[in-house]
Scaffold this motif. Sequence first.
Motif, short mmCIF file in Angstrom:
data_model
loop_
_atom_site.label_atom_id
_atom_site.label_comp_id
_atom_site.label_asym_id
_atom_site.label_seq_id
_atom_site.Cartn_x
_atom_site.Cartn_y
_atom_site.Cartn_z
N PRO A 4 2.04 7.58 -7.78
CA PRO A 4 2.26 6.57 -6.75
C PRO A 4 1.39 5.33 -6.93
O PRO A 4 0.20 5.43 -7.18
N GLY A 5 2.01 4.19 -6.78
CA GLY A 5 1.33 2.91 -6.91
C GLY A 5 2.33 1.83 -7.27
O GLY A 5 3.48 2.12 -7.62
N PHE A 6 1.89 0.59 -7.20
CA PHE A 6 2.76 -0.55 -7.47
C PHE A 6 2.35 -1.29 -8.74
O PHE A 6 2.52 -2.49 -8.85
N THR B 37 0.84 -1.19 0.00
CA THR B 37 0.00 0.00 0.00
C THR B 37 0.88 1.24 0.00
O THR B 37 1.69 1.43 0.91
N VAL B 38 0.74 2.08 -0.99
CA VAL B 38 1.46 3.34 -1.06
C VAL B 38 0.77 4.34 -0.13
O VAL B 38 -0.46 4.36 -0.06
N PRO B 39 1.55 5.16 0.62
CA PRO B 39 0.91 6.18 1.46
C PRO B 39 -0.11 6.99 0.69
O PRO B 39 0.14 7.44 -0.43
N GLY B 40 -1.28 7.14 1.27
CA GLY B 40 -2.37 7.85 0.62
C GLY B 40 -3.41 6.94 0.00
O GLY B 40 -4.53 7.37 -0.27
N GLU B 41 -3.04 5.68 -0.27
CA GLU B 41 -4.01 4.72 -0.80
C GLU B 41 -4.83 4.14 0.34
O GLU B 41 -4.28 3.80 1.40
N PRO B 42 -6.16 4.00 0.19
CA PRO B 42 -6.98 3.46 1.28
C PRO B 42 -6.72 1.99 1.56
O PRO B 42 -6.82 1.54 2.69
N GLU B 43 -6.37 1.22 0.52
CA GLU B 43 -6.11 -0.20 0.72
C GLU B 43 -5.27 -0.71 -0.44
O GLU B 43 -5.14 -0.06 -1.49
N SER B 44 -4.68 -1.88 -0.26
CA SER B 44 -3.81 -2.45 -1.29
C SER B 44 -4.63 -2.98 -2.46
O SER B 44 -5.69 -3.57 -2.28
N THR B 45 -4.09 -2.75 -3.65
CA THR B 45 -4.68 -3.36 -4.85
C THR B 45 -3.68 -4.31 -5.52
O THR B 45 -3.88 -4.74 -6.65
N VAL B 46 -2.60 -4.62 -4.81
CA VAL B 46 -1.58 -5.52 -5.34
C VAL B 46 -2.06 -6.96 -5.24
O VAL B 46 -2.54 -7.39 -4.19
N ARG B 47 -1.92 -7.69 -6.33
CA ARG B 47 -2.25 -9.11 -6.33
C ARG B 47 -1.04 -9.88 -6.85
O ARG B 47 -0.47 -9.54 -7.87
N LEU B 48 -0.66 -10.91 -6.12
CA LEU B 48 0.46 -11.74 -6.55
C LEU B 48 -0.04 -12.81 -7.51
O LEU B 48 -1.15 -13.30 -7.36
N GLU C 154 9.13 22.40 -9.11
CA GLU C 154 7.68 22.58 -9.23
C GLU C 154 6.98 21.29 -8.84
O GLU C 154 7.31 20.22 -9.35
N ALA C 155 6.01 21.41 -7.93
CA ALA C 155 5.27 20.22 -7.51
C ALA C 155 4.48 19.63 -8.68
O ALA C 155 4.42 18.42 -8.86
N GLY C 156 3.83 20.50 -9.45
CA GLY C 156 3.19 20.06 -10.67
C GLY C 156 1.80 19.45 -10.51
O GLY C 156 1.24 18.95 -11.48
N HIS C 157 1.25 19.47 -9.31
CA HIS C 157 -0.08 18.90 -9.11
C HIS C 157 -0.69 19.48 -7.83
O HIS C 157 0.01 20.09 -7.01
N ASP C 158 -1.98 19.29 -7.67
CA ASP C 158 -2.69 19.77 -6.49
C ASP C 158 -3.18 18.64 -5.60
O ASP C 158 -4.03 18.85 -4.74
N HIS C 159 -2.66 17.44 -5.81
CA HIS C 159 -3.09 16.32 -4.99
C HIS C 159 -2.65 16.54 -3.54
O HIS C 159 -1.54 16.98 -3.28
N PRO C 160 -3.52 16.23 -2.59
CA PRO C 160 -3.12 16.37 -1.19
C PRO C 160 -1.98 15.42 -0.86
O PRO C 160 -1.89 14.31 -1.38
N SER C 161 -1.09 15.86 0.01
CA SER C 161 0.02 15.02 0.42
C SER C 161 -0.43 14.05 1.50
O SER C 161 -1.16 14.45 2.42
#
Length: 362
Positions: free
Chosen positions: A113-115, A52-63, A159-166
Amino acid sequence: MRAIRLHEHGGPEVLREDRVPIPEPGPGEVLVRVHAVGVNPPDWYLRGGLTTVPGEPESTVRLPAIPGTDVSGVVEAVAPDVDDLAVYDLTVYDLTGDDLAVGDEVFGLLRFPGFHGSAYAEYVAAPASDLARKPSGIDHVHAAGAPMAGLTAWQFLIEAGHDHPSPFQAARHRPTALDADSTVLVNGAAGGVGHFAVQLAKWKGAHVTAVASGAHESFLRELGADRFLDYTKSRPEELVHDVDLVLDAVGGPDSRRFLRTLKRGGAQFPVLPGDFDAEETAALGVTVSTAQVRSNGAQLAELGRLLEAGTVRVAVDSTFPLGRARAAHERAARGHLQGKIVLTVDQDPALRRPAVTHPAAR
């Protein structure tokens, strides 16, 4: 195609070469024939069990999962349902402002961000907006080493380049304006993010102090560092005072020791969030801010122009064939990197297909 996959989490030994289908590009995506793959910390975080990447509510990674986000390669095909983006048949609009065509050399940070970058493979389906044209003056190995590390330094410093919350702080990260009157300290200056940060700060005209082990002094001075401090022989926080900005590419629990190198009104940017005391920073009159790097083809194109001009260069610590991804991760675990680790990808001859370039695309 060949791909490196995780069937379980663990050490470098869990990286396994498999045969898997070539992916089909989805809406807004292109298929990239991969020539080189950059190796980054999120790759071994995923391998070790972080899903789970910080900011994601839950993991979407599947092995099983294919790790990796940084690629350099050649556009092989585009999705059939991207007519709203098409300029010509087989041409897709790239958000850098250029036409991205089959046969073009490209590089990018995929789906971060994501895997779900799935870069450790011979082919990858990539969002067109995550890609930029590869600078013609550098090869695929060096281009693959640029996206994540280069964009991290860019989004922290330029430049941050986006308005997504940290996910790390309530306030949006805002870079400090740098010019010839600015003084910058870069900790971990020889690594992937650090060596880009040194060069970008110098590009803006700042006076740069680089902190690394002594083995990297000549390398960092070649990149433009005005002052070098060997952390194995001295404590930089006791030797540096009144700087405008600290970019700590190491970060973590010990990052707060650099607060006292700052002048009042200065800022510290830890790449990995550290343990800071709000009362201490207020008393010192300084700010601490961090960010989360995000894929951005337009910014990567700007960085690409600097790479093309030779203003910024990518240092490559070591290269390994795709099938030796385990050895690449073992090299990363030993630390003390000088630049980036890169996997090279030689396609199976049976999978090679001639690139198709639309005659009107040039």
